[in-house]
Design a protein around this motif. Sequence first.
Motif, PDB file in Angstrom:
ATOM      1  N   THR A 188       0.902  -1.585  -0.058  1.00 36.74           N
ATOM      2  CA  THR A 188      -0.071  -0.376   0.135  1.00 36.74           C
ATOM      3  C   THR A 188       0.624   1.041   0.014  1.00 36.74           C
ATOM      4  O   THR A 188       0.744   1.789   0.011  1.00 36.74           O
ATOM      5  N   PRO A 189       2.194   2.006  -0.997  1.00 31.04           N
ATOM      6  CA  PRO A 189       3.245   2.384  -1.207  1.00 31.04           C
ATOM      7  C   PRO A 189       1.751   3.433  -1.692  1.00 31.04           C
ATOM      8  O   PRO A 189       2.684   4.852  -1.053  1.00 31.04           O
ATOM      9  N   LEU A 190       1.223   3.394  -1.596  1.00 27.93           N
ATOM     10  CA  LEU A 190       0.361   4.963  -2.498  1.00 27.93           C
ATOM     11  C   LEU A 190      -1.275   5.045  -1.464  1.00 27.93           C
ATOM     12  O   LEU A 190      -1.899   5.977  -2.075  1.00 27.93           O
ATOM     13  N   GLY A 191      -1.403   4.552  -0.561  1.00 30.08           N
ATOM     14  CA  GLY A 191      -2.680   4.647   0.490  1.00 30.08           C
ATOM     15  C   GLY A 191      -4.195   4.311  -0.784  1.00 30.08           C
ATOM     16  O   GLY A 191      -4.653   5.473   0.029  1.00 30.08           O
ATOM     17  N   ARG A 192      -3.826   3.323  -1.151  1.00 25.26           N
ATOM     18  CA  ARG A 192      -5.264   2.902  -2.008  1.00 25.26           C
ATOM     19  C   ARG A 192      -5.399   4.539  -2.760  1.00 25.26           C
ATOM     20  O   ARG A 192      -6.814   4.067  -3.635  1.00 25.26           O
ATOM     21  N   GLY A 193      -4.678   5.152  -3.599  1.00 27.69           N
ATOM     22  CA  GLY A 193      -4.644   6.439  -4.229  1.00 27.69           C
ATOM     23  C   GLY A 193      -5.478   6.641  -3.628  1.00 27.69           C
ATOM     24  O   GLY A 193      -5.635   8.044  -4.636  1.00 27.69           O
ATOM     25  N   LEU A 197      -2.495  11.500  -1.605  1.00 25.60           N
ATOM     26  CA  LEU A 197      -2.029  11.894  -2.756  1.00 25.60           C
ATOM     27  C   LEU A 197      -2.642  13.380  -2.862  1.00 25.60           C
ATOM     28  O   LEU A 197      -1.684  14.162  -3.932  1.00 25.60           O
ATOM     29  N   ALA A 214       2.385  10.737  -6.641  1.00 24.73           N
ATOM     30  CA  ALA A 214       2.309   9.786  -6.213  1.00 24.73           C
ATOM     31  C   ALA A 214       4.138   8.833  -6.853  1.00 24.73           C
ATOM     32  O   ALA A 214       4.568   7.726  -6.519  1.00 24.73           O
ATOM     33  N   ALA A 229       5.595  -1.978  -3.849  1.00 27.02           N
ATOM     34  CA  ALA A 229       4.742  -2.862  -4.472  1.00 27.02           C
ATOM     35  C   ALA A 229       3.590  -1.802  -4.430  1.00 27.02           C
ATOM     36  O   ALA A 229       2.131  -2.517  -5.022  1.00 27.02           O
ATOM     37  N   LYS A 231      -0.269  -1.835  -6.423  1.00 29.43           N
ATOM     38  CA  LYS A 231      -1.173  -2.117  -8.222  1.00 29.43           C
ATOM     39  C   LYS A 231      -1.770  -0.575  -8.773  1.00 29.43           C
ATOM     40  O   LYS A 231      -1.826   0.238  -8.152  1.00 29.43           O
ATOM     41  N   SER A 232      -1.890  -1.328  -9.840  1.00 26.87           N
ATOM     42  CA  SER A 232      -1.951  -1.072 -10.401  1.00 26.87           C
ATOM     43  C   SER A 232      -2.554  -1.418 -11.335  1.00 26.87           C
ATOM     44  O   SER A 232      -2.200  -2.289 -11.871  1.00 26.87           O
ATOM     45  N   ALA A 233      -3.887  -1.767 -12.386  1.00 27.90           N
ATOM     46  CA  ALA A 233      -4.086  -2.431 -13.075  1.00 27.90           C
ATOM     47  C   ALA A 233      -4.449  -1.254 -14.788  1.00 27.90           C
ATOM     48  O   ALA A 233      -4.735  -2.239 -15.723  1.00 27.90           O
ATOM     49  N   ASN A 234      -3.967  -0.409 -14.226  1.00 27.99           N
ATOM     50  CA  ASN A 234      -4.386   0.563 -15.164  1.00 27.99           C
ATOM     51  C   ASN A 234      -2.555   0.368 -16.477  1.00 27.99           C
ATOM     52  O   ASN A 234      -1.898   1.567 -15.496  1.00 27.99           O
ATOM     53  N   ASN A 241       4.240   4.631 -12.235  1.00 28.07           N
ATOM     54  CA  ASN A 241       5.286   4.181 -11.480  1.00 28.07           C
ATOM     55  C   ASN A 241       6.008   3.445 -11.483  1.00 28.07           C
ATOM     56  O   ASN A 241       7.291   3.987 -10.893  1.00 28.07           O
TER      57      ASN A 241
END
Length: 275
Positions: A188-193, A197, A214, A229, A231-234, A241
């Motif tokens: 969770t390095p981006l805090g779920r986005g 941010l 980010a 780590a 996560k991105s699906a995009n 990133n």
Amino acid sequence: MSNARSLELPGGIQMPSLALGTWPMQGGEAAQAVESALRLGYRHIDTAENYENEDGVGEGIRRSGLDREEVFITSKFNKKWHSVAGARQAWENSVRRLGVDYLDLFLIHWPNPDQGTYVEAFEGLVKLQSEGKVRAIGVSNFKPTHLQHLLKAGLHPAVNQIQLNPTCVNPTAQAFHREQGIKTVAYTPLGRGTEFLDEPVLRELAGKYGKTAAQVTLRWHVQQGIGAAPKSANPERQQQNLEIFDFELEPEEIDRINAMDTGVTAKMDSDSFGH
Ligand code: A2P
């Protein structure tokens, strides 16, 4: 340490500091995200038994066309396997689902201190490593007290993967890991986005460097020798990133980001939560 693209683990193993996080993607979505990330240049994929996506991750790796040894694969196993024989069974299950014949890094996902068998689980990891079934071994969500039990038993994890971001800095854990030569990897390095941010410090630094908040956040991780780590699906955000190795934060900027710390160490307390 300014361009920390990889972290060196015992035995000279190079672990790419930026991984694609894959939770909560499953099946086809996970396969697509992993294939996309590898085509963009990611070389480290983070998965776990508990994410129930190792099959999709394996499919994505195969579709990328990369050779197995070009991709660093981390997986993690659950508490039902916390024994020497259990760790071996967990490994067999993970490599079968992924469709590979070794793991780069295998982690105990949560310590589950009430169960009290993570030392045995780690002994199982040592055996797997000595047989070449895993290249490196470690833990996740371990507090310094849990790590102490391993160290006292002569067991040394290469990595502890923990929740770590500008609002959850956990300096105590970071210092302990440094003292003990354990590499820190952030989930969770981006805090779920959505959690931080928009904070002014990150926005200001993003403006200064022509980056996004980010990217500044992930740079803050890797520049300090911490893996991350996200996560991105995009594919666009995956690409974004990755583009964190062409600028450098000033030491006082790192400190300003550290000052965003709320003192919270993790959403889930690993003394009471774990699977
Ligand atoms: P998405 O998959 O749509 O890109 P974390 O790894 O900290 O849990 O964060 C993951 C979350 O942050 C996901 O919801 C992801 O959404 C989003 N995210 C990933 N990369 C970025 C980025 N560069 N900017 C904003 N949000 C991001």
